[in-house]
Motif scaffolding. Structure first.
Motif: not given
Length: 191
Positions: A26-33
């Protein structure tokens, strides 16, 4: 409702909830977002730090209160906890720091550390330090991934809906395969 709108509405809550547990995906995806402008990267990193540190503190506290009973009731935790305890006796500081980066041990590690009576003060100090390293490292990787994808594909916005759908489908497939493998290994283990 679009995935982008869901992300904008519930992204920070998802980061907090995800980081209370394992949190890397989720943190990787949030960084991408954050790279895409859907979430504020500094806010994502702050929430991830708080969620990650708080989650591990809760698990450590649970380990101190109910550690032995809890580890015995959760399938698969007992063996992992035994390994964590053996390492803890030799290298407690390194283990507190390293456990956050070890897949599958992020929950059981603090529980085992609490169960064996690791000082709450010592655990808290190292936990806060490593959460301050972990959140920007993992979130930053997601942000950098956004830069790399943009360099390769140009405007990523046109691929977002498809990419997020593929990520969700991939995560669901991974969870299904993982659950089946666990069930298969559990049925083979004599109890």
């Amino acid at each position: 409702m679009s995935v982008t709108r869901l992300l904008a509405d519930y992204g920070y809550l998802a980061v907090f909830a995800g980081c209370l547990l394992e949190g890397e995906t989720i943190l990787l995806l949030a960084g991408f977002a954050g790279h895409q402008g859907h979430l504020s990267l500094p806010l994502v990193l702050a929430i991830a730090f708080i969620g990650g540190a708080l989650g591990d503190q809760i698990f450590h506290w649970a380990g101190r209160a109910w550690g032995t009973a809890l580890l015995g009731r959760i399938p698969g935790f007992h063996e992992r906890a035994r390994r964590v305890i053996a390492l803890l006796k030799r290298h407690d500081a390194l283990l507190i720091v390293g456990i956050r980066f070890m897949y599958g041990l992020r929950i059981v590690g603090p529980i085992a550390m609490g169960a064996v009576g690791l000082s709450p003060r010592r655990f808290s100090v190292f936990n806060v330090v490593v959460a301050a390293i972990w959140a920007p490292l993992v979130g930053g990787l997601g942000y950098l991934f956004g830069h790399a994808v943009e360099a390769l594909l140009g405007d990523v916005a046109r691929f977002e809906e498809v990419a997020l759908a593929l990520i969700v489908a991939g995560a669901a497939l991974f969870a299904l395969i993982h659950a089946r493998l666990r069930a298969r290994s559990k049925s083979k283990d004599p109890e």
